[in-house]
Design an enzyme around this catalytic site. Structure first.
Site, short mmCIF file in Angstrom:
data_model
loop_
_atom_site.label_atom_id
_atom_site.label_comp_id
_atom_site.label_asym_id
_atom_site.label_seq_id
_atom_site.Cartn_x
_atom_site.Cartn_y
_atom_site.Cartn_z
N PHE A 1 -4.89 -5.37 7.23
CA PHE A 1 -3.41 -4.84 7.18
C PHE A 1 -3.51 -3.63 6.61
O PHE A 1 -2.47 -2.78 6.75
CB PHE A 1 -2.77 -6.05 6.95
CG PHE A 1 -2.65 -6.07 5.30
CD1 PHE A 1 -1.80 -5.44 4.60
CD2 PHE A 1 -3.63 -6.94 4.81
CE1 PHE A 1 -1.69 -5.80 3.20
CE2 PHE A 1 -3.55 -7.18 3.44
CZ PHE A 1 -2.66 -6.43 2.62
N LYS A 2 -4.54 -3.33 5.74
CA LYS A 2 -4.28 -2.23 4.88
C LYS A 2 -4.21 -0.74 5.74
O LYS A 2 -3.64 0.22 5.21
CB LYS A 2 -5.40 -2.03 3.83
CG LYS A 2 -5.64 -3.42 3.02
CD LYS A 2 -4.57 -3.52 1.76
CE LYS A 2 -4.42 -5.06 1.37
NZ LYS A 2 -5.61 -4.98 0.21
#
Length: 468
Positions: free
Chosen positions: A111-112
């Protein structure tokens, strides 16, 4: 749009300056001076927008006059063009009320990437305009580092140094960082845990002469731009499920508190988010806080979900600032007490305010493996170990008859944790084709002790070599 420090002793800044500063000089974190709010009609008007366009609209509310909408939209379209799914952040329905928000289709499968790919564009734009160069330093428990490196590699005006705890990331997470051989990238394995790495980064920012010399900047979620770029995917999911005319809940794997804080920010902006579930592993400081107002740091214990092996959740300071009525002096005092004693004094009234919205649950490793098995057996969809804590927390904390949909933030591709997947379901998920040769690539990193002077020397040598 202006930003103030949670500790009140740093001058206000605009979005561009906050992007480059990262951490405030007083040790606090930047937050909006006032929160943008949208009416129900304004939220409805955003339904159906492609993800890059929605992201530009929402981040634009926080950028203010620093970026015009056309420029920002150009950045978001470039940032998300290479994602492995046309929707960028697709929703997958797991049962009658549970949806997985897949945030792992970016270049590093976590998700980063959702924020970091945009931050790379933002840094390029601002530094080129100013004719400046920065040295980015960051600490990672596994995913932030690879996403930051992927976003910043080969950029002309950026040097980047990432600290990770030696032996405490998965092999895939480590290799995604250490196999990037770009000259502006340096990886350092610190003999310690993630909290040690995070402390080193904060200490470098607190060393004013070093900070000025290196022109330090940050890509961890201490940088407000990171949080701002995570808000859009919560809006995207909520709007797809009927908001603002239908309330939703989110269950979020939580270590440093930045991801769930972005969901809180979406709520603060007017989305009907009825409940926020904090999912944790055995390093359960946030769950203990929500249960009994016990914010006491304990030794970090390695787990199957290493990105949550954290006891000092930096972004909680931003929420605490709001819970304390934006009292910067009280926030600073609480954070200093936490640093000195390992326990954060949170007034009962503030704690009760937090528990009205946030709820928490934690899983040990055995429970994590069992949840991975259960979800895969019942849905055919395999969560990674972090996401499994969130599917379990949603099941445990939302009543069976709850009418609202719950969205689980699926924060990483299961192939990033093949050992855990094999223990849970008996097979190792394949990496996508673009990473299929990851285990054959050359690695490059240094192993250094948890000593500030040695870390600063390594950062200085890296930045000076590239600036020469």
């Amino acid at each position: 749009m202006r930003y103030v420090s949670t500790r009140g002793e740093a001058p206000p800044r605009d979005f561009e300056a906050v992007l480059l500063a990262g951490l405030a000089e007083d040790g606090g974190l930047f937050v909006p001076e006032t929160w943008p709010e949208l009416s129900a009609a304004e939220w409805r008007a955003l339904r159906g927008l492609p993800y890059p366009d929605l992201a530009a609209r929402i981040v634009g509310l926080f950028a203010g006059d620093s970026l015009d909408q056309a420029t920002l939209q150009g950045m978001t379209r470039v940032a998300y063009a290479g994602f492995g799914h046309a929707a960028v952040a697709p929703l997958v329905q797991l049962d009658h009320r549970t949806h997985a928000l897949e945030l792992f289709h970016g270049p590093t499968l976590a998700f980063k990437d959702m924020a970091m790919q945009l931050l790379g564009q933002l840094f390029d734009h601002v530094l080129e305009k100013r004719g400046e160069r920065v040295t980015i330093v960051g600490a990672t428990s596994g995913d932030t580092g690879s996403a930051a490196i992927e976003a910043c590699r080969d950029r002309a005006n950026v040097d980047i140094v990432i600290l990770h705890p030696e032996g405490r990331t998965s092999e895939v997470q480590r290799r995604q960082m250490t196999t990037v051989l770009s000259p502006n990238v340096r990886n350092i394995a610190v003999r310690g845990d993630f909290d040690d790495c995070q402390d080193l980064v904060k200490a470098m920012f607190a060393d004013a002469p070093f900070r000025r010399e290196m022109r330090l900047s940050a890509v961890n979620s201490i940088n407000w731009a990171r949080v701002a770029a995570q808000i859009p995917y919560y809006a995207y999911a909520a709007l797809a499920l009927g908001a603002p005319d239908r309330p939703v809940a989110f269950s979020v794997p939580t270590g440093n508190f930045g991801n769930v804080l972005a969901a809180w920010a979406a709520r603060r902006m007017g989305l009907p988010i009825e409940r926020l579930i904090v999912a944790s592993n055995r390093n359960d400081i946030l769950v203990r806080f929500l249960a009994t107002n016990d914010m006491t740091a304990r030794p970090v214990e390695p787990s199957l979900s290493p990105s949550m092996d954290i006891q000092v959740s930096s972004n909680f300071e931003r929420l605490l600032f709001e819970l304390l009525g934006r009292d910067a002096a009280a926030t600073g005092a609480a954070m200093r007490a936490f640093r000195e004693t390992g326990r954060m004094p949170v007034p009962d009234a503030a704690w009760r305010q937090a528990t009205a919205l946030f709820h928490g649950a934690a899983l040990d490793d055995a429970g994590t493996l069992e949840e991975m098995r259960r979800v895969h057996a019942t849905t055919g969809w395999l969560p990674d170990p972090h996401t499994a804590t969130a599917t379990a927390a949603a099941r445990l904390l939302l009543p069976e008859d709850a009418a609202i949909p719950v969205v689980v933030a699926a924060t990483a591709h299961p192939a990033k944790f093949p050992d855990a997947a094999e223990q849970a379901v008996g097979f190792r998920p394949a990496l996508p084709p673009r990473l299929a040769d990851l285990y054959e690539r050359e690695e490059r990193y240094s192993v250094l002790p948890n000593r500030l002077e040695e870390i600063e020397a390594a950062v200085r040598g890296h930045a000076r070599r590239n600036a020469a």
